[in-house]
Design an enzyme around this catalytic site. Structure first.
Site, PDB file in Angstrom:
ATOM      1  N   GLY C  47       0.842  -1.199   0.000  1.00  0.00           N
ATOM      2  CA  GLY C  47       0.000   0.000   0.000  1.00  0.00           C
ATOM      3  C   GLY C  47       0.873   1.243   0.000  1.00  0.00           C
ATOM      4  CG  LEU C  50      -1.834  10.327   3.437  1.00  0.00           C
ATOM      5  CD1 LEU C  50      -2.831  11.072   4.301  1.00  0.00           C
ATOM      6  CD2 LEU C  50      -0.738  11.264   2.969  1.00  0.00           C
ATOM      7  CB  ALA C  51      -0.262   4.584   6.516  1.00  0.00           C
ATOM      8  N   GLY C  52       1.430   3.985   4.056  1.00  0.00           N
ATOM      9  CA  GLY C  52       2.392   3.121   3.381  1.00  0.00           C
ATOM     10  C   GLY C  52       3.464   3.894   2.624  1.00  0.00           C
ATOM     11  NE  ARG C 337     -17.567  13.909   9.390  1.00  0.00           N
ATOM     12  CZ  ARG C 337     -16.348  13.638   8.944  1.00  0.00           C
ATOM     13  NH1 ARG C 337     -15.863  12.432   9.062  1.00  0.00           N
ATOM     14  NH2 ARG C 337     -15.620  14.581   8.385  1.00  0.00           N
ATOM     15  NE  ARG C 442     -11.438   9.047   9.784  1.00  0.00           N
ATOM     16  CZ  ARG C 442     -11.724  10.168   9.118  1.00  0.00           C
ATOM     17  NH1 ARG C 442     -11.284  11.340   9.535  1.00  0.00           N
ATOM     18  NH2 ARG C 442     -12.474  10.124   8.022  1.00  0.00           N
ATOM     19  CG  LEU C 448      -5.736  13.531   5.783  1.00  0.00           C
ATOM     20  CD1 LEU C 448      -5.639  14.890   5.095  1.00  0.00           C
ATOM     21  CD2 LEU C 448      -5.637  12.428   4.758  1.00  0.00           C
TER      22      LEU C 448
END
Lengths: 244, 245, 641
Positions: C47, C50-52, C337, C442, C448
């Site tokens: 992946g 953003l993380a990977g 939400r 969340r 992010l």
């Protein structure tokens, strides 16, 4: 089913980091050559056009201007020195301009080996741009004719012996309407070529940015129009008898 | 609506490829262009035919994965729109639509409408970055940036790397893509140390990949889904001339 | 489907001591890897979001031998790119009272007290470094005239701590990570494999040692071995078929890892976003999010009577129901939400929804236009209105928008400890793929933050501690063969069914089932029905799916079929988790557990734990509970009336 343990695909070619030189080999370098040589040719055209307008000063004024071109610089340097230098410079500019054009056109052809089936529709000002390559060829052919006609007199009714003024008047005589037409068409091509060429040079040299972009675009159009008007005024004046 | 599609089919890089005509019926005007192709593919699958391969992912106009030349225009007629955001209501009932992949030697066809854009990644590898290892960054406020510069940098940075600029350019040039990154990083103070080496390396890589040269036709910016301006290319040219001197 | 309860999880490896010192302690206690040894250690990162992307770039920079994989044609396409709003960081640049502790507190509370304190505190601490890193990389965040970074408030936070780059913050942050990654590719530390999809995990001698991937271009099945494996493969919202996720987002990587021994944490926690463009027909392939900011000026309503077919403009004021303003007079259209989403569902269930299929409510800007003028509204929301117009063909200036909730994010994911390591040693999970920091809900602009915190800062430290004991030597070929034959067997089965329905049509049906029974509101009855229906549908899928083409070459239908097959298994576990958690919390709303006002009612006595599910081949899943112990925040009940 095909299975395999880790065989990476061959690593793609990568340019050496920040390699200097090779300027003329890069597309950007060629574009810069195109822009700079184009600018030289534009300066020549401006001088040429202004010189042409001397025809309205009468035969003597025009002929002496033509003579001056050959004698300018005397006696410091021998006759025709500066003219020859200018000619060499122009020839080099034309040569480099065409080399860059051919080289970029070939690169473009290689970059798109398979053409689109649907007619690629222009989304920008496509027409003017499309005239650049074949327009350039027409202009080159015209220059050959033009030199034979008015410089060497080879194909001019007045022949090599006639004065420059006579060559102009006889060359654009109403009976030779087809010569005049060819000249007008060629000038229209020059106009279109300049229209995009000038603007393109501003872009290539990195001048056309931000607010200046619009102004330079208008400038390119106006400049091309004025230059073409200046050139075509001479044969038109001959044709309608203002210059005889 | 009922449509006739002429779609480029090519069964891999070695295959010659050809245009194949399909009829698609009962297309809803509210469908996106890709949903229309989904419908075609469902049918082809059930009929035992090979569905048309095309790239797509986010389907909201930001990932840059989708892209096809529709009736001769990259991403279709609607301006500033990716293929996935193009909707069928912009087509007439009974229309014939020609669909082709991006055409450029550095974008070889993988299958049907799918092309390999790895050349774009390699242009970025050549210098489209600012070298900063994680953890070594100074405080974000230690280097103020003029708002105008930040905004202009952002405009250039919105490039989604879809390749429409290359597809539309009569020269197959990647100048707009390359210039967008050079402009983005060159406008920021953080990008200055590598500014010269970046532009030289990226321009050379662009050439090495086999993209054509720019002749300032403006076709790229006209089809760009994010409207990256030609200014970027002028900036790249200026930077290149300065760096190569 | 049944389950058994196993040993509780007692140790999450978080250091003890004052919460603000725990991460420092862990960084100090983590073993270091000798620079010369790093080159000998291979790490697989699956992946490139953003993380990977940030993890692969950082590990490459540190000198490890990294192999990075993504199914897209370029690492830059990962779906992090679509995040709009912004990224939270406790910089307190505004001096408005923000602090690391406040961000920590807001995140734990926003997660409805179902997240781990230690992890969230570290997230808040690291958040400030992320902004520094991104700015240094050239991420063009919005700035003020003074040249400093602009921030805005977001998602009901009382401080202005969200950094943004217009409506494309995810894109800009991802491109920053992507560029860092490509720099490492050029440097030779990262080997990039695009158009490769992970289909199984290789576990050998109790450690994660590699992955089996399919080269999507050639169809070849490849084995890649390493000393550690990092999964950064995102969320599984596409189990609902329709979601705001990219079409390719899938659960296969984490699901395969789960089957190989990684526990799955809180699978039922799903976030549903209230302002999306509604479904327009049966052919709909995905849903598009519209920024939540629209609710600042738009008024939400439906016709008072069901089946009212009149155009919205023809419905007089007294025949409209501004239901959010009516039910929540003090928050009105600005309720959180989950509440806005559920309220929309309720009025549509009553038959008062608008638009195709009656699944939509109006978001009306007529009042705002009358009050502020069209120009002001255009200035504020012009790009959103344009996007809406493009998709629906309707002009929101003259006709109210139609909106409906859509699946947006999954808080659940593979269970990880404080080091982000799963229950399989050597398997690390980061970003949305893990379950860790958001609890049951969340907060906006936190996804992010978590992805980049994990990838740039947390993982590179904790992974080093694991790798210090490496390299781990050869891998038993029998274990590799086992995984390869599992993969080739599945592909072969999918291709050989030759049935009468496409994988997409099964996916749609599964998605509808999940949306109806495991969506915004869950009931015991519905979940039981789903648990009955999913296995039947899965059975039918395996006997009647039609996958065209061959295993060789690009075969997008085969890719999709494999993903759908795993979604079936995951869907079942989600429903089981939702069924067992009889309380409501955050995004998980059980109709049986609500306050008199209709709000989510937690049951802290019985459910203040993380549900970590263990896969048992051929048997019932085993539930391991990780008790949540709150020492720094006090649990409380939310109310928005």
């Amino acid at each position: 089913m095909a299975t395999k343990a880790v065989t990476p695909r061959p690593a793609p070619a990568r340019a050496a980091p920040a390699r200097r030189g090779g300027f003329l080999r890069t597309s950007n370098g060629k574009k810069a050559v195109m822009a700079v040589t184009g600018a030289v040719l534009v300066l020549f055209l401006v001088a040429h056009m202004l010189g042409n307008l001397k025809v309205f000063a009468g035969a003597e004024g025009f002929n002496s201007y033509a003579a001056w071109l050959r004698t300018v610089g005397e006696p410091a340097v021998p006759g025709r020195t500066l003219l020859t230098l200018a000619e060499i410079g122009l020839l080099a500019a034309v040569g480099l301009h065409m080399w860059a054009a051919v080289s970029l056109a070939r690169r473009a052809a290689r970059a798109r080996p398979v053409k689109y089936a649907a007619r690629r529709r222009s989304r920008a000002d496509g027409y003017v741009v499309r005239t650049m390559r074949y327009g350039g060829v027409i202009i080159a052919l015209f220059v050959v004719w033009h030199l034979l006609d008015l410089t060497f007199g080879t194909v001019n009714p007045g022949g090599a012996a006639a004065t420059p003024y006579e060559r102009v008047v006889q060359g654009f005589a109403p009976a030779r309407w087809w010569v005049t037409s060819f000249y007008l068409v060629a000038m229209a091509m020059v106009g279109l070529h300049l229209r995009h060429g000038l603007w393109s040079a501003f872009q290539t040299l990195g001048l056309a940015r931000g607010r200046r972009r619009r102004a330079l675009n208008v400038l390119a159009a106006a400049f091309s129009a004025v230059l073409v008007l200046g050139f075509v005024s001479v044969p038109l004046a001959v044709m309608i008898g203002v210059v005889k | 609506m009922n449509l006739t599609l002429k779609v480029w089919r090519q069964n891999g890089p070695a295959d010659g490829g050809r245009m194949v005509t399909y009829k698609v019926e009962d297309v809803s005007p509210d469908m996106s262009f890709l949903e229309m192709l989904d419908v075609l593919n469902e049918r082809l699958t059930l009929e035992g035919d090979d569905p048309v391969a095309f790239d797509h992912d986010c389907r909201e106009g930001i990932c840059g994965m989708c892209g096809m030349v529709i009736n001769g225009v990259a991403h279709g007629e609607q301006r500033a729109t990716t293929t996935c955001q193009l909707h069928m209501r912009h087509f007439e009932d009974g229309a014939t639509i020609t669909i082709e992949p991006w055409r450029a030697a550095p974008f070889p066809v993988v299958k049907d409408l799918v092309v390999d854009r790895g050349s774009f990644d390699r242009i970025i590898q050549a210098g489209g970055f600012i070298s900063v290892p994680a953890g070594s960054a100074p405080d974000a406020h230690s280097m103020p940036v003029k708002k105008e510069d930040a905004d202009d940098a952002f405009d250039a940075a919105t490039c989604i790397g879809c390749g429409a600029c290359v597809a539309a350019c009569p020269n197959g040039s990647a100048s707009l893509f390359t210039a967008a990154k050079i402009t983005h990083l060159g406008l920021l103070p953080q990008g200055q140390p590598e500014r010269d080496s970046r532009v030289v390396a990226m321009v050379e890589q662009m050439d090495l990949e086999g993209f054509g040269g720019c002749t300032n036709t403006g076709e790229c910016t006209a089809v760009c889904p994010k409207g990256i301006p030609l200014d970027a290319i002028a900036q790249m040219n200026a930077d290149y001339l300065k760096a190569a001197r | 489907m049944n389950y058994t309860t196993g040993e509780p999880i007692r140790d999450t490896k978080a250091p003890s001591g004052p919460i603000e010192e725990r991460w420092d302690q862990r960084r100090f206690s983590a073993k270091l890897v000798n620079p010369a040894n790093k080159r000998k250690l291979t790490v697989i990162v699956v992946g490139t979001g953003l993380a990977g992307g940030s993890a692969a770039a950082t590990l490459g920079e540190l000198g490890y031998n990294v192999k990075s994989f993504c199914y897209q044609d370029s690492p830059r396409r990962a779906h992090s790119i679509a995040a709009q709003g912004g990224i939270n960081a406790a910089k307190n640049y505004r001096g408005d009272g923000d602090s690391i502790h406040r961000l920590f507190y807001d995140t734990v509370k926003g997660g409805d007290f179902r997240a781990r304190e230690s992890n969230v505190y570290r997230l808040a601490q690291v958040s400030v470094n992320i902004i520094d890193q991104a700015v240094a990389q050239g991420v063009p965040f919005a700035r003020e005239y003074g040249g400093l970074l602009d921030t805005r408030s977001f998602g009901g936070a009382q401080v202005s701590r969200t950094f943004y780059a217009r409506g494309q913050t995810g894109q800009q942050l991802l491109l920053g990570a992507y560029q860092a990654l490509e720099r490492q590719v050029a440097a030779g530390t990262v080997e990039m494999h695009t158009r490769h999809e992970m289909l199984d995990l290789v576990v050998s001698d109790g450690r994660a040692r590699g992955v089996i991937v399919r080269d999507l271009v050639t169809g070849e099945i490849e084995t890649h071995l390493a000393d550690a494996v990092v999964l950064a493969t995102g969320g599984y919202g596409n189990v609902f078929f329709l979601s705001t996720n990219a079409k390719g987002c899938n659960t296969t990587a984490i699901w395969r890892a789960h089957r190989r021994g990684a526990y799955f944490g809180n699978p039922c926690y799903t976030q549903i976003h209230p302002t999306c463009i509604p479904v327009s027909g049966e052919y709909q392939s995905k849903l598009t999010l519209m920024s939540e900011s629209l609710r600042n000026d738009g008024r939400v309503w439906v016709p008072l009577r069901g089946g009212d077919e009149r155009a919205p403009g023809d419905i007089p004021e007294d025949e409209r129901d501004y239901y959010l303003e009516r039910v929540y007079p003090s928050f009105g259209n600005l309720v959180p939400r989950d509440i806005a989403s559920r309220a929309a569902k309720n009025v549509c269930d009553e038959g008062r929804g608008v638009g195709p299929g009656g699944l939509g409510v109006y978001l009306d800007f007529a009042d705002a236009i009358a009050r502020l003028g069209r120009d002001a509204v255009e200035k504020k929301y012009g790009n959103l209105f344009e996007m809406y117009e493009r998709i629906t063909g309707e002009d929101p200036y003259t006709r109210p928008m139609r909106i409906y909730p859509a699946v947006h994010y999954t808080m659940g994911g593979l269970w990880v400890d404080y080091d982000l390591q799963s229950t399989i040693p050597g398997l690390f999970v980061i970003g949305e793929a893990n379950f860790s920091d958001h609890g049951a809900n969340r907060l906006g602009a936190s996804a992010l933050m978590q992805g980049l915190a994990d990838g740039y800062f947390v993982l590179p430290t904790t992974l080093g501690d694991y790798l210090a004991a490496g390299p781990f030597g050869g891998v038993d070929q029998a274990d590799v063969q086992d995984a390869v034959s599992e993969v080739t067997g599945r592909i072969g089965r999918l291709l050989s069914v030759g049935g009468t329905r496409t994988a997409d049509s099964y996916h749609r049906e599964l998605g509808k089932l999940m949306w109806d029974y495991c969506g915004m509101e869950r009931t015991e009855e519905g979940l039981r029905k789903a648990l009955e229906r999913i296995p039947e549908l899965r059975e039918e899928f395996w006997n009647n799916v039609k996958v065209p083409g061959e295993e060789e070459g690009l075969n997008q239908a085969l890719e999709r079929a494999g993903r759908v097959a795993d979604f079936f298994d995951l869907a079942e576990l989600m429903c089981l988790d939702a069924l067992h958690r009889t309380e409501s919390c955050g995004g998980h709303f059980r109709a049986e557990s609500q306050t008199e006002e209709g709000e989510a009612l937690r049951d802290d006595e019985r459910f203040a734990y993380v549900a970590a599910w263990e896969h048992v081949t051929g048997g019932a899943p085993v539930l391991h509970k990780e008790e949540l112990d709150y020492q720094y925040v006090t649990m409380s009940q939310r109310s928005y009336k």
